[in-house]
Design a protein around this motif. Structure first.
Motif, PDB file in Angstrom:
ATOM      1  N   LEU A  21      44.342  48.174  29.942  1.00  0.00           N
ATOM      2  CA  LEU A  21      44.065  46.944  30.683  1.00  0.00           C
ATOM      3  C   LEU A  21      43.491  45.874  29.763  1.00  0.00           C
ATOM      4  O   LEU A  21      43.934  44.725  29.778  1.00  0.00           O
ATOM      5  N   PHE A  22      42.501  46.223  28.954  1.00  0.00           N
ATOM      6  CA  PHE A  22      41.878  45.217  28.101  1.00  0.00           C
ATOM      7  C   PHE A  22      42.754  44.839  26.914  1.00  0.00           C
ATOM      8  O   PHE A  22      42.587  43.759  26.353  1.00  0.00           O
ATOM      9  N   ASN A  23      43.719  45.659  26.568  1.00  0.00           N
ATOM     10  CA  ASN A  23      44.740  45.234  25.607  1.00  0.00           C
ATOM     11  C   ASN A  23      45.632  44.171  26.256  1.00  0.00           C
ATOM     12  O   ASN A  23      46.011  43.198  25.620  1.00  0.00           O
ATOM     13  N   TRP A  24      45.957  44.355  27.540  1.00  0.00           N
ATOM     14  CA  TRP A  24      46.754  43.366  28.265  1.00  0.00           C
ATOM     15  C   TRP A  24      46.015  42.044  28.412  1.00  0.00           C
ATOM     16  O   TRP A  24      46.587  40.978  28.261  1.00  0.00           O
ATOM     17  N   LEU A  25      44.729  42.122  28.745  1.00  0.00           N
ATOM     18  CA  LEU A  25      43.936  40.923  29.025  1.00  0.00           C
ATOM     19  C   LEU A  25      43.459  40.220  27.756  1.00  0.00           C
ATOM     20  O   LEU A  25      43.203  39.026  27.763  1.00  0.00           O
ATOM     21  N   GLY A  26      43.303  40.967  26.699  1.00  0.00           N
ATOM     22  CA  GLY A  26      42.632  40.485  25.494  1.00  0.00           C
ATOM     23  C   GLY A  26      41.281  41.167  25.444  1.00  0.00           C
ATOM     24  O   GLY A  26      40.682  41.454  26.486  1.00  0.00           O
ATOM     25  N   GLN A  27      40.789  41.426  24.270  1.00  0.00           N
ATOM     26  CA  GLN A  27      39.575  42.232  24.140  1.00  0.00           C
ATOM     27  C   GLN A  27      38.320  41.499  24.589  1.00  0.00           C
ATOM     28  O   GLN A  27      37.337  42.118  24.945  1.00  0.00           O
ATOM     29  N   GLU A  28      38.337  40.183  24.564  1.00  0.00           N
ATOM     30  CA  GLU A  28      37.150  39.424  24.951  1.00  0.00           C
ATOM     31  C   GLU A  28      37.439  38.620  26.203  1.00  0.00           C
ATOM     32  O   GLU A  28      38.511  38.042  26.351  1.00  0.00           O
ATOM     33  N   LEU A  29      36.467  38.587  27.084  1.00  0.00           N
ATOM     34  CA  LEU A  29      36.596  37.836  28.331  1.00  0.00           C
ATOM     35  C   LEU A  29      35.583  36.690  28.374  1.00  0.00           C
ATOM     36  O   LEU A  29      35.087  36.335  29.437  1.00  0.00           O
ATOM     37  N   ALA A  59      32.629  31.636  46.006  1.00  0.00           N
ATOM     38  CA  ALA A  59      32.848  31.819  44.573  1.00  0.00           C
ATOM     39  C   ALA A  59      34.343  31.883  44.262  1.00  0.00           C
ATOM     40  O   ALA A  59      35.146  32.316  45.093  1.00  0.00           O
ATOM     41  N   LYS A  60      34.687  31.458  43.047  1.00  0.00           N
ATOM     42  CA  LYS A  60      36.060  31.553  42.542  1.00  0.00           C
ATOM     43  C   LYS A  60      36.033  32.420  41.291  1.00  0.00           C
ATOM     44  O   LYS A  60      35.110  32.341  40.489  1.00  0.00           O
ATOM     45  N   PHE A  61      37.062  33.238  41.137  1.00  0.00           N
ATOM     46  CA  PHE A  61      37.115  34.198  40.044  1.00  0.00           C
ATOM     47  C   PHE A  61      38.382  34.033  39.206  1.00  0.00           C
ATOM     48  O   PHE A  61      39.417  33.619  39.712  1.00  0.00           O
ATOM     49  N   ASP A  62      38.247  34.416  37.930  1.00  0.00           N
ATOM     50  CA  ASP A  62      39.369  34.415  36.996  1.00  0.00           C
ATOM     51  C   ASP A  62      40.084  35.759  36.986  1.00  0.00           C
ATOM     52  O   ASP A  62      41.235  35.843  36.567  1.00  0.00           O
ATOM     53  N   LEU A  63      39.367  36.793  37.426  1.00  0.00           N
ATOM     54  CA  LEU A  63      39.912  38.150  37.411  1.00  0.00           C
ATOM     55  C   LEU A  63      39.251  38.966  38.514  1.00  0.00           C
ATOM     56  O   LEU A  63      38.035  38.962  38.646  1.00  0.00           O
ATOM     57  N   ILE A  64      40.090  39.633  39.296  1.00  0.00           N
ATOM     58  CA  ILE A  64      39.586  40.562  40.312  1.00  0.00           C
ATOM     59  C   ILE A  64      40.072  41.957  39.957  1.00  0.00           C
ATOM     60  O   ILE A  64      41.259  42.161  39.675  1.00  0.00           O
ATOM     61  N   ASN A  89      40.934  31.578  41.115  1.00  0.00           N
ATOM     62  CA  ASN A  89      41.303  30.339  40.441  1.00  0.00           C
ATOM     63  C   ASN A  89      42.816  30.293  40.285  1.00  0.00           C
ATOM     64  O   ASN A  89      43.491  31.323  40.362  1.00  0.00           O
ATOM     65  N   GLU A  90      43.342  29.114  40.034  1.00  0.00           N
ATOM     66  CA  GLU A  90      44.794  28.901  39.918  1.00  0.00           C
ATOM     67  C   GLU A  90      45.460  29.854  38.929  1.00  0.00           C
ATOM     68  O   GLU A  90      46.519  30.396  39.198  1.00  0.00           O
ATOM     69  N   ASP A  91      44.834  30.071  37.770  1.00  0.00           N
ATOM     70  CA  ASP A  91      45.444  30.914  36.735  1.00  0.00           C
ATOM     71  C   ASP A  91      44.826  32.310  36.667  1.00  0.00           C
ATOM     72  O   ASP A  91      44.917  32.991  35.652  1.00  0.00           O
ATOM     73  N   ALA A  92      44.232  32.745  37.754  1.00  0.00           N
ATOM     74  CA  ALA A  92      43.545  34.038  37.809  1.00  0.00           C
ATOM     75  C   ALA A  92      44.521  35.212  37.707  1.00  0.00           C
ATOM     76  O   ALA A  92      45.699  35.089  38.013  1.00  0.00           O
ATOM     77  N   ALA A  93      43.965  36.353  37.296  1.00  0.00           N
ATOM     78  CA  ALA A  93      44.708  37.612  37.238  1.00  0.00           C
ATOM     79  C   ALA A  93      44.096  38.590  38.235  1.00  0.00           C
ATOM     80  O   ALA A  93      42.916  38.489  38.575  1.00  0.00           O
ATOM     81  N   ILE A  94      44.918  39.516  38.696  1.00  0.00           N
ATOM     82  CA  ILE A  94      44.457  40.587  39.583  1.00  0.00           C
ATOM     83  C   ILE A  94      44.843  41.908  38.926  1.00  0.00           C
ATOM     84  O   ILE A  94      45.993  42.089  38.515  1.00  0.00           O
ATOM     85  N   TYR A  95      43.864  42.812  38.827  1.00  0.00           N
ATOM     86  CA  TYR A  95      44.151  44.167  38.366  1.00  0.00           C
ATOM     87  C   TYR A  95      44.060  45.069  39.589  1.00  0.00           C
ATOM     88  O   TYR A  95      43.067  45.039  40.314  1.00  0.00           O
ATOM     89  N   VAL A  96      45.103  45.855  39.842  1.00  0.00           N
ATOM     90  CA  VAL A  96      45.149  46.712  41.026  1.00  0.00           C
ATOM     91  C   VAL A  96      45.483  48.147  40.648  1.00  0.00           C
ATOM     92  O   VAL A  96      46.406  48.388  39.864  1.00  0.00           O
ATOM     93  N   ASP A 141      51.254  35.178  46.006  1.00  0.00           N
ATOM     94  CA  ASP A 141      51.898  34.476  44.891  1.00  0.00           C
ATOM     95  C   ASP A 141      51.737  35.193  43.555  1.00  0.00           C
ATOM     96  O   ASP A 141      52.248  34.725  42.539  1.00  0.00           O
ATOM     97  N   TRP A 142      51.016  36.283  43.528  1.00  0.00           N
ATOM     98  CA  TRP A 142      50.780  37.014  42.279  1.00  0.00           C
ATOM     99  C   TRP A 142      51.822  38.123  42.140  1.00  0.00           C
ATOM    100  O   TRP A 142      52.046  38.900  43.057  1.00  0.00           O
ATOM    101  N   ARG A 143      52.450  38.170  40.974  1.00  0.00           N
ATOM    102  CA  ARG A 143      53.505  39.149  40.686  1.00  0.00           C
ATOM    103  C   ARG A 143      53.052  40.085  39.575  1.00  0.00           C
ATOM    104  O   ARG A 143      52.381  39.656  38.629  1.00  0.00           O
ATOM    105  N   THR A 144      53.460  41.330  39.663  1.00  0.00           N
ATOM    106  CA  THR A 144      53.130  42.300  38.622  1.00  0.00           C
ATOM    107  C   THR A 144      53.838  41.905  37.333  1.00  0.00           C
ATOM    108  O   THR A 144      55.059  41.728  37.316  1.00  0.00           O
TER     109      THR A 144
END
Length: 184
Positions: free
Chosen positions: A35-43, A112-117, A140-147, A158-161
């Protein structure tokens, strides 16, 4: 007590302890690493929501990797107590907030608004379908969801895998907002 270790960032190698609880499945090290390789190591600067916090592995991992704000939502009293003890053990990172709440009530009541759930609810209880209509209100508009789910998921609103994998019986997914068919 069960345990899981933080795999990256400021709290790397620190061990989180948590009790047995129905439906609690900590995200394995190798899945978190993916997951963190997908997202980038730093948040750095991200606002993250761990909606079914459980062991707290995903939320603590996000805080360890520089997230500006991490909200962990949990309802089970024993699990909530363990989250607070782990927060204390890490010397109470200011970016973290631990809330006792029902996931649906939290989503319906927060501004609250989030960048990642991080969305890892108990399986076979219909949680994802019930949560889906509330997600746009906290993202947020450019947010990601991890499920994590018991079956593959193609989309949530509107979020696609965009990335997915499987570990045993668990299907894990990273979803991004569909940009309306724009091509690169």
């Amino acid at each position: 007590m069960n345990s899981v270790r933080i795999i990256g960032g400021d709290y790397r190698r620190r061990v989180l302890k948590f009790p047995d609880s129905e439906g609690l499945r900590p995200t394995p090290d190798r899945v978190r690493e993916t997951l963190f390789n997908w997202l980038g190591q730093e948040l750095d600067g991200w606002h993250c929501l761990d909606l079914f916090a459980g062991s707290g592995a995903l939320g603590f991992e996000a805080a360890s990797r520089g997230a500006a704000r991490v909200v962990l939502v949990e309802q089970a009293p024993k699990v909530l107590a363990a989250l607070r003890e782990n927060h204390e053990m890490l010397q109470k990172p200011a970016a973290m907030t631990i809330i006792r709440a029902d996931a649906l009530q939290y989503l319906a009541s927060t501004n609250a608004k989030f960048d990642l759930i991080f969305l890892d609810p108990p399986f076979k209880k219909g949680w994802i379908a019930r949560l889906e209509p509330l997600l746009p209100g906290v993202l947020n508009e450019d947010a990601a969801i991890y499920v994590e789910a018991e079956q593959p998921i193609e989309s949530l609103g509107d979020w696609r895998t965009v990335r997915h994998g499987r570990a045993g019986e668990v299907h894990y997914h990273l979803l991004r907002r569909d940009t309306g068919g724009k091509t690169a």
